[in-house]
Structures are given as structure tokens and as C-alpha cells.
Design a protein around this motif. Structure first.
Motif, mmCIF file in Angstrom:
data_model
loop_
_atom_site.group_PDB
_atom_site.id
_atom_site.type_symbol
_atom_site.label_atom_id
_atom_site.label_comp_id
_atom_site.label_asym_id
_atom_site.label_seq_id
_atom_site.Cartn_x
_atom_site.Cartn_y
_atom_site.Cartn_z
ATOM 1 N N GLU A 1 -7.573 -3.834 -2.878
ATOM 2 C CA GLU A 1 -7.447 -2.669 -3.761
ATOM 3 C C GLU A 1 -6.760 -3.052 -5.072
ATOM 4 O O GLU A 1 -7.167 -2.616 -6.147
ATOM 5 C CB GLU A 1 -6.665 -1.565 -3.048
ATOM 6 C CG GLU A 1 -6.782 -0.220 -3.674
ATOM 7 C CD GLU A 1 -8.151 0.421 -3.549
ATOM 8 O OE1 GLU A 1 -8.449 1.326 -4.356
ATOM 9 O OE2 GLU A 1 -8.942 0.035 -2.665
ATOM 10 N N GLN B 1 0.116 1.052 -7.332
ATOM 11 C CA GLN B 1 0.074 2.315 -6.600
ATOM 12 C C GLN B 1 -1.139 2.352 -5.669
ATOM 13 O O GLN B 1 -1.041 2.771 -4.517
ATOM 14 C CB GLN B 1 0.030 3.480 -7.579
ATOM 15 C CG GLN B 1 0.146 4.830 -6.931
ATOM 16 C CD GLN B 1 0.155 5.949 -7.964
ATOM 17 O OE1 GLN B 1 -0.400 5.816 -9.050
ATOM 18 N NE2 GLN B 1 0.774 7.057 -7.621
ATOM 19 N N ALA B 2 -2.272 1.890 -6.155
ATOM 20 C CA ALA B 2 -3.487 1.856 -5.337
ATOM 21 C C ALA B 2 -3.321 0.905 -4.156
ATOM 22 O O ALA B 2 -3.738 1.218 -3.037
ATOM 23 C CB ALA B 2 -4.684 1.442 -6.192
ATOM 24 N N GLN C 1 -12.817 9.248 -5.459
ATOM 25 C CA GLN C 1 -12.226 7.912 -5.473
ATOM 26 C C GLN C 1 -10.993 7.821 -4.587
ATOM 27 O O GLN C 1 -10.896 6.957 -3.731
ATOM 28 C CB GLN C 1 -11.892 7.494 -6.896
ATOM 29 C CG GLN C 1 -11.448 6.056 -6.968
ATOM 30 C CD GLN C 1 -11.272 5.581 -8.396
ATOM 31 O OE1 GLN C 1 -11.329 6.347 -9.342
ATOM 32 N NE2 GLN C 1 -11.043 4.297 -8.541
ATOM 33 N N TRP C 2 -10.025 8.700 -4.768
ATOM 34 C CA TRP C 2 -8.818 8.618 -3.944
ATOM 35 C C TRP C 2 -9.090 9.063 -2.526
ATOM 36 O O TRP C 2 -8.502 8.530 -1.587
ATOM 37 C CB TRP C 2 -7.658 9.386 -4.567
ATOM 38 C CG TRP C 2 -7.797 10.877 -4.600
ATOM 39 C CD1 TRP C 2 -8.246 11.638 -5.643
ATOM 40 C CD2 TRP C 2 -7.485 11.799 -3.548
ATOM 41 N NE1 TRP C 2 -8.241 12.965 -5.303
ATOM 42 C CE2 TRP C 2 -7.772 13.092 -4.021
ATOM 43 C CE3 TRP C 2 -7.001 11.661 -2.262
ATOM 44 C CZ2 TRP C 2 -7.587 14.234 -3.259
ATOM 45 C CZ3 TRP C 2 -6.819 12.806 -1.493
ATOM 46 C CH2 TRP C 2 -7.112 14.069 -1.995
ATOM 47 N N ALA D 1 -10.734 6.146 -0.706
ATOM 48 C CA ALA D 1 -9.768 5.089 -0.414
ATOM 49 C C ALA D 1 -8.834 5.483 0.734
ATOM 50 O O ALA D 1 -8.571 4.675 1.627
ATOM 51 C CB ALA D 1 -8.959 4.759 -1.662
ATOM 52 N N SER E 1 -3.325 2.072 -0.246
ATOM 53 C CA SER E 1 -4.317 1.499 0.648
ATOM 54 C C SER E 1 -3.657 0.887 1.885
ATOM 55 O O SER E 1 -4.107 1.101 3.017
ATOM 56 C CB SER E 1 -5.142 0.453 -0.099
ATOM 57 O OG SER E 1 -6.192 -0.006 0.692
ATOM 58 N N VAL F 1 -8.683 -2.501 -8.537
ATOM 59 C CA VAL F 1 -8.145 -1.559 -9.518
ATOM 60 C C VAL F 1 -7.665 -2.291 -10.765
ATOM 61 O O VAL F 1 -7.789 -1.778 -11.874
ATOM 62 C CB VAL F 1 -7.040 -0.677 -8.895
ATOM 63 C CG1 VAL F 1 -6.363 0.193 -9.940
ATOM 64 C CG2 VAL F 1 -7.638 0.193 -7.791
ATOM 65 N N PRO G 1 -5.436 3.510 -14.493
ATOM 66 C CA PRO G 1 -5.103 3.466 -13.058
ATOM 67 C C PRO G 1 -3.947 2.503 -12.808
ATOM 68 O O PRO G 1 -3.704 1.597 -13.595
ATOM 69 C CB PRO G 1 -6.394 2.958 -12.419
ATOM 70 C CG PRO G 1 -7.048 2.141 -13.479
ATOM 71 C CD PRO G 1 -6.697 2.810 -14.787
ATOM 72 N N SER G 2 -3.255 2.703 -11.714
ATOM 73 C CA SER G 2 -2.137 1.837 -11.341
ATOM 74 C C SER G 2 -2.550 0.927 -10.186
ATOM 75 O O SER G 2 -2.682 1.394 -9.049
ATOM 76 C CB SER G 2 -0.932 2.677 -10.937
ATOM 77 O OG SER G 2 0.048 1.855 -10.355
#
Length: 194
Positions: free
Chosen positions: A76, A108-109, A24-25, A28, A113, A80, A104-105
Motif C-alpha cells: 500500500e 496513513q494508507a 478506494q478506502w 482497501a 492496510s 500510494v 494522499p498519505s
């Protein structure tokens, strides 16, 4: 004795690492950087096909970087946040309490991104920024983007323990195709003056 045990635990944790959890990370970050690189370079190549002015190329690239980073961040964040809502609802159904540290944040995502997109987008901008001569500028952008595409393909493969040559080639040819199509179609439209 304790030191040997700690080393065994560390060895076990590195040998049983589940690379799919990185997906996932990793997706991204690599997607964001690659998208910033290819989108901005293609936009600059398209503008450069009809307008040989360095200022026009840089401004179009900068606008593409800002718009793309904002778009990626907002997309994003929304994505998220939807995941966040679903996980909160699931936790409430299962246990009645929400474990914040497992969620999840969205902010932050979104920031990650936008940063990844901008990191990719800066490559063609820097390559073109200091070159006045049109043909040299186009070559500089293509060369810098080529190196970055191979690096992003290799990095994604290395982090995911996937075949590096295949990954790098796929990323490289996809980026070249995007730049070539954008340059060609814009040149065609520019020549026939729509």
C-alpha cells in the motif's frame, strides 16, 4: 431560518453522496480485513491438516498475520507513494504549486492496510487459541471465520449501498473455498510425505 437552511444543506449532502468516492478506502479496508481473515485462517487450516498441535496452528497463524500485515503495508505504501508522485507532478504542470492537503498519505494508507489485515487475522487466532481438542479447534476456526466473512461481506455492501446477500455470499464462499483448498492440498501432501 439559518437552522432550516443548515438542515436543507445537510439533507442535500447526504442524498447526493457519491458512493463511488468511497470505493478506494472501502476497497482497501474490506480487502485488507478479508485478506487477513482468509489468509490466516487458510494457513492455520493447512498446518492443522497435518499437525494437530495447537501451538503449531497458532504460531503459523501469528507468522501469517505479521508477514501479511507487513506485506499489505509495504504494498500500500509503494502504491500510494506512486500515486502521490503522479499527483504532485500533475499539480506542478497545471498550476506550478502543490496543494499538500489534496495529496494522499502513503504512511496513513500503509498503517490502515496493516491494521485492517491484522483485524481480520486476529479472528481465527482467537478462535483457536483456547481450544486444545483438535476437531473442536478446527470447528471453532471455521465457525468464527464464517461469521466474520458474512459480517465483512455485509459491511462492504452496507457501506457501498450494494446488495448485502450477494456480497456476503460471495465473500463467504470465496473464504470457504480458500480454506478447503488449503486444507485439502496440505493434507494430501502431508499424507504422501513430500
Amino acid at each position: 431560518m439559518d437552522q432550516e437552511r443548515n438542515m436543507d444543506i445537510e439533507k442535500e449532502s447526504t442524498t447526493t453522496l457519491d458512493y463511488s468516492k468511497r470505493a478506494q478506502w472501502l476497497r482497501a479496508a474490506v480487502l485488507g480485513a478479508n485478506d487477513g481473515l482468509v489468509s490466516t485462517a487458510s494457513l492455520m487450516m493447512g498446518v492443522g491438516a497435518v499437525k494437530h498441535d495447537v501451538k503449531a496452528m497458532i504460531l503459523s497463524g501469528f507468522a501469517g498475520m505479521v508477514a501479511g500485515a507487513c506485506s499489505m503495508a509495504i504494498g500500500e505504501f509503494v502504491s500510494v507513494y506512486s500515486q502521490y508522485d503522479i499527483e504532485v507532478a500533475q499539480m506542478e504542470r497545471e498550476s506550478g504549486e502543490v496543494e499538500k492537503e489534496k495529496l494522499p498519505s502513503p504512511l496513513q494508507a500503509a498503517a490502515a492496510s496493516a491494521l485492517a489485515f491484522s483485524a481480520g487475522a486476529i479472528v481465527p487466532l482467537l478462535a483457536a487459541a483456547f481450544v486444545k481438542e483438535y476437531r473442536v479447534r478446527i470447528i471453532a476456526v471455521v465457525a468464527a471465520v464464517t461469521v466474520a466473512l458474512v459480517a465483512f461481506g455485509w459491511l462492504g455492501a452496507a457501506l457501498g449501498k450494494a446488495p448485502a446477500v450477494r456480497s456476503s455470499a460471495r465473500v463467504l464462499f470465496g473464504g470457504w473455498l480458500a480454506m478447503a483448498v488449503t486444507f485439502g492440498l496440505t493434507k494430501l501432501i502431508g499424507l504422501h510425505g513430500l
